[in-house]
Design a protein around this motif. Structure first.
Motif, PDB file in Angstrom:
ATOM      1  N   ASN A 124      -4.422 -21.140  16.259  1.00  0.00           N
ATOM      2  CA  ASN A 124      -3.036 -21.292  15.834  1.00  0.00           C
ATOM      3  C   ASN A 124      -2.935 -21.924  14.448  1.00  0.00           C
ATOM      4  N   HIS A 181       1.472 -16.086  11.849  1.00  0.00           N
ATOM      5  CA  HIS A 181       2.561 -16.440  12.757  1.00  0.00           C
ATOM      6  C   HIS A 181       3.615 -17.360  12.145  1.00  0.00           C
ATOM      7  N   HIS A 220       7.891 -19.716  13.971  1.00  0.00           N
ATOM      8  CA  HIS A 220       8.615 -20.930  13.582  1.00  0.00           C
ATOM      9  C   HIS A 220       9.924 -20.582  12.890  1.00  0.00           C
ATOM     10  N   ASP A 276       4.119 -24.565  18.360  1.00  0.00           N
ATOM     11  CA  ASP A 276       2.657 -24.505  18.437  1.00  0.00           C
ATOM     12  C   ASP A 276       2.122 -25.223  19.679  1.00  0.00           C
TER      13      ASP A 276
HETATM   14 FE   FE2 Z   1       2.439 -22.744  13.858  1.00  0.00          FE
END
Ligand code: FE2
Length: 415
Positions: free
Chosen positions: A210, A216, A221, A362
């Protein structure tokens, strides 16, 4: 086929496609997890133990972990930083039970075996017996015993440790391209502003993925993209060291403009009509003079350095069993910060952390994976964004640094 390190059947047969395919078994297998402790966390790696400022005075100690192995870091009478396994040589009990403290000696509560600040055994209670009876055999010598040492090294106020006698020096282990980006952020005496800690209900490697996954950031987010702090279209890239294990991603905020890819594809992050009630949350300054407002950096296996605007933190990833991970954040400022700057950093600290406006997701998404894979341990993930190699690139629309992690992981694990 046999395991490269043990000549036994391999723990895991890696897909022929290489680092662009990761077997889900790697996140869910107890044998693999046990092997990681030996081959990675007690192997040829340097791991973050603490910040030197956390133990400024002789006798100051802090307890932490190298992987799942409990460790004591202590500053001795000479001002040197020592680290050793937090395990009494007698029966294996933890010697230090507190997170931190100050001591002249360290005593195991179980049978009062006493240690010096280098981890050496000084005495065992009743070693000579009581009233001439009992006691240890005549040939028992406290000097023959000590808690298992780690070698330590300090750089930019960070204390790293290793169980290995043979691992290369830390600077070489990190590599010049990544080291320079550590030094870019930690460029003057630090001030510790506080801590977060959180439990992630997922394998530790899912969090490492991550952190390295620049793909991502603007998608998962919503806060990042909605308030235009970071979109994949802003100028930036990833730097991956040749081993693959160490990386830095970076982006420049001021290159962001409304961009068609987000709006046209109706991604969740396309809302432009949201406004913060208190925009001062996003007040920031170009601290390092290079316009880079986000730099996320990792060193294999479990060290993270974060600069998001002026929110600076060190993160330590600690495995706690196959499906559980502890994530420790140390939030930093600098000794030359004035009160206004410290306040700004503390305000920005709301962005990043276990409940951070940006990073909260996360803490959840690794568990989404952990819950998604139990029926598919022979299947693999697809990690092909930006190609199949793990080289540096001037885009963040890539999973190069994730593939890099797996390249390094496979080297250490002999897979
Ligand atoms: Fe993240």
């Amino acid at each position: 086929m046999t395991d490269a390190l043990t000549n036994e059947p391999p723990l895991l047969k890696w897909p022929e496609a290489g680092n662009s395919r990761v077997p889900y078994r790697a996140f869910a297998d107890a044998e693999i997890h046990a092997a990681e402790q030996k081959r990675i966390f007690q192997g040829e790696t340097w791991q973050i133990l603490c910040l030197a400022d956390e133990i400024p005075n002789p006798g100051d100690y802090k307890t932490t972990y190298a992987g799942e192995t409990p460790v004591i870091v202590v500053r001795d009478e000479n001002g040197d930083i020592n680290a050793f396994e937090n395990r009494c040589v007698h029966k294996g009990a933890l010697v230090c039970l507190k997170d931190r403290g100050n001591a002249k000696t360290l005593t195991c509560v179980y049978h009062n075996w006493v240690y010096g600040l280098k981890g050496e055994l000084i005495s065992a209670a009743f070693a000579k017996g009581v009233n001439g009876r009992g006691g240890m055999p005549d040939d028992f010598n406290a000097k023959d015993h000590r808690m298992r040492p780690l070698r330590t090294t300090e750089h930019c106020g960070l204390v790293f440790g290793t169980f290995s006698e043979t691992v290369m020096p830390l600077a070489e282990f990190i590599g010049p391209d990544i080291l320079e980006r550590v030094e870019r952020v930690l460029n003057r005496p630090l001030r510790i502003l506080g801590y977060h800690t959180q439990i992630l209900n997922n394998n530790w490697k899912l969090y490492v993925e991550n952190v390295k996954d620049t793909y991502h950031a603007g998608l998962l987010h919503l806060f990042f993209a909605t308030f235009r702090l970071n979109r994949l279209a802003s100028e930036g890239g990833v730097v991956v060291d040749p081993t693959g294990g160490n990386h830095a991603s970076y982006s420049k905020r001021r290159t962001i403009h409304a961009n068609a890819e987000y709006d046209e594809s109706k991604l969740r992050a396309s809302r432009d009509d949201y406004r913060l009630a208190d925009p001062s949350l996003l007040e920031s300054f170009d601290e390092f003079g290079d316009g880079i407002n986000v730099q996320i950096l990792s060193v294999f296996p479990n060290f993270i350095l974060q600069q998001v605007e002026n929110s600076i933190a060190v993160r330590q990833i600690l495995p706690k069993g196959v499906g559980r991970t502890e994530l420790n954040w140390t939030v930093l400022g600098f000794q030359d910060d004035d009160e206004k700057t410290t306040k700004m950093r503390l305000k920005q600290a709301n962005l990043i952390g276990p409940a951070g406006y940006i990073s909260m997701e996360d803490g959840a998404v690794g568990n989404f994976v952990q819950r998604g894979i139990p029926g598919a341990l022979e299947e693999t993930s697809i990690i092909e964004m930006g190609g199949r190699d793990h080289i540096s690139d001037n885009t963040r629309t890539t999973e190069a640094s994730v593939r890099g992690f797996w390249a390094a992981y496979r080297t250490h694990m002999g897979l």
